[in-house]
Design a protein around this motif. Structure first.
Motif, PDB file in Angstrom:
ATOM      1  N   TRP A 101      56.568 -87.812  82.024  1.00 33.84           N
ATOM      2  CA  TRP A 101      57.676 -88.739  82.277  1.00 33.84           C
ATOM      3  C   TRP A 101      57.173 -90.173  82.294  1.00 33.84           C
ATOM      4  O   TRP A 101      57.782 -91.069  81.693  1.00 33.84           O
ATOM      5  N   THR A 102      56.034 -90.400  82.945  1.00 34.57           N
ATOM      6  CA  THR A 102      55.484 -91.747  83.036  1.00 34.57           C
ATOM      7  C   THR A 102      55.061 -92.254  81.665  1.00 34.57           C
ATOM      8  O   THR A 102      55.401 -93.377  81.266  1.00 34.57           O
ATOM      9  N   GLY A 106      59.918 -93.116  80.878  1.00 34.51           N
ATOM     10  CA  GLY A 106      61.203 -92.730  81.445  1.00 34.51           C
ATOM     11  C   GLY A 106      62.129 -92.010  80.492  1.00 34.51           C
ATOM     12  O   GLY A 106      63.205 -91.568  80.898  1.00 34.51           O
ATOM     13  N   ARG A 135      67.453 -87.789  89.941  1.00 31.26           N
ATOM     14  CA  ARG A 135      68.475 -87.844  88.894  1.00 31.26           C
ATOM     15  C   ARG A 135      69.702 -87.052  89.339  1.00 31.26           C
ATOM     16  O   ARG A 135      69.579 -85.897  89.757  1.00 31.26           O
ATOM     17  N   GLN A 154      64.586 -95.669  93.474  1.00 33.30           N
ATOM     18  CA  GLN A 154      64.288 -95.380  92.076  1.00 33.30           C
ATOM     19  C   GLN A 154      63.132 -96.249  91.608  1.00 33.30           C
ATOM     20  O   GLN A 154      63.049 -97.434  91.965  1.00 33.30           O
ATOM     21  N   TRP A 155      62.256 -95.657  90.810  1.00 31.08           N
ATOM     22  CA  TRP A 155      61.203 -96.461  90.199  1.00 31.08           C
ATOM     23  C   TRP A 155      61.760 -97.198  88.994  1.00 31.08           C
ATOM     24  O   TRP A 155      62.400 -96.606  88.123  1.00 31.08           O
ATOM     25  N   ASN A 156      61.514 -98.490  88.949  1.00 33.16           N
ATOM     26  CA  ASN A 156      61.897 -99.346  87.831  1.00 33.16           C
ATOM     27  C   ASN A 156      60.955-100.550  87.864  1.00 33.16           C
ATOM     28  O   ASN A 156      60.107-100.653  88.767  1.00 33.16           O
ATOM     29  N   LEU A 182      58.355 -98.937  82.649  1.00 35.23           N
ATOM     30  CA  LEU A 182      59.441 -97.985  82.389  1.00 35.23           C
ATOM     31  C   LEU A 182      60.592 -98.661  81.656  1.00 35.23           C
ATOM     32  O   LEU A 182      60.990 -99.780  81.976  1.00 35.23           O
ATOM     33  N   ARG A 184      63.514 -96.543  80.725  1.00 35.00           N
ATOM     34  CA  ARG A 184      64.738 -95.829  81.106  1.00 35.00           C
ATOM     35  C   ARG A 184      64.583 -95.323  82.534  1.00 35.00           C
ATOM     36  O   ARG A 184      63.577 -94.692  82.870  1.00 35.00           O
ATOM     37  N   TYR A 185      65.583 -95.603  83.341  1.00 35.30           N
ATOM     38  CA  TYR A 185      65.542 -95.171  84.738  1.00 35.30           C
ATOM     39  C   TYR A 185      66.978 -95.166  85.266  1.00 35.30           C
ATOM     40  O   TYR A 185      67.771 -96.046  84.952  1.00 35.30           O
TER      41      TYR A 185
END
Length: 207
Positions: A101-102, A106, A135, A154-156, A182, A184-185
């Protein structure tokens, strides 16, 4: 009669958030019950939510200081059986998916098999509410609602920069060097269940 339940997951407060967002407290106002599906990280978070409504909670993989909290919990509302669980699994499953994912910045959606794994584990429940993936997920399979409200944290690019400013340890620092790019988040979100004797109606609200 209908009972309105607020469903919260992955607050990571005070681990990554200094305090719960005002918007979260605002949209939860008026609910009859709050379910927290783990990765709480601080008892003060539960206390803040209890000012709104009674809280039932389970422990997530980041809740090391909440070892007295159960990993799973069942609540019965309007005669409907609702199972709560965070959703984390073996590191042999988790770590490769987090890495992919990383590295995909994202675009990859990890843990896609989690809802059905939980369905096999808690067969016969009217609803299974979980977190962990950050999600939102709404699905009905074999009469069971599988529901994830998404994550409050959320990570962004903004939240990774904030975390880097706190000077985390080397391993997390290295991960954040990639995660800060990232593309997409999902936005932060919270869920609701309107529960009656005949139905459970889910919804997700962005924060």
């Amino acid at each position: 009669m209908t009972t309105r339940i607020g469903v919260v997951a992955d607050t990571h407060c005070p681990e990554f958030l200094d305090r719960l967002p005002d918007r979260l407290l605002e949209v939860l106002s008026g609910v009859d019950l709050i379910l927290h599906c783990g990765d709480i990280t601080g008892r003060t978070t539960i206390g803040d939510l209890e000012r709104i409504a009674p809280v039932e909670a389970v422990r997530g993989d980041h809740d090391r200081e909440l070892s007295d909290m159960p990993l799973t919990r069942e609540v019965t509302v309007e005669g409907r059986r609702i199972v709560m669980v965070h959703g984390n699994r073996s590191r042999w499953i988790e770590e490769p998916q987090t890495l992919l994912w990383t590295l995909s910045l994202g675009y990859l959606h990890p843990n896609s098999s989690l809802p059905h794994a939980l369905l096999r584990r808690f067969a016969g429940a009217d609803a299974i509410v979980f977190g962990h993936t950050h999600r939102p997920h709404i699905e009905v399979t074999d009469g069971t609602l599988l529901f994830n409200p998404g994550g409050v944290h959320q990570w962004n690019p903004r939240t990774t920069a904030q975390r880097l400013a706190q000077r985390p340890r080397w391993f997390e620092w290295s991960w954040l060097q990639v995660a800060r790019h990232l593309r997409r988040y999902p936005p932060p979100s919270v869920g609701f269940l309107d529960v009656s004797s005949s139905a459970i109606v889910p919804s997700v609200v962005e924060l």
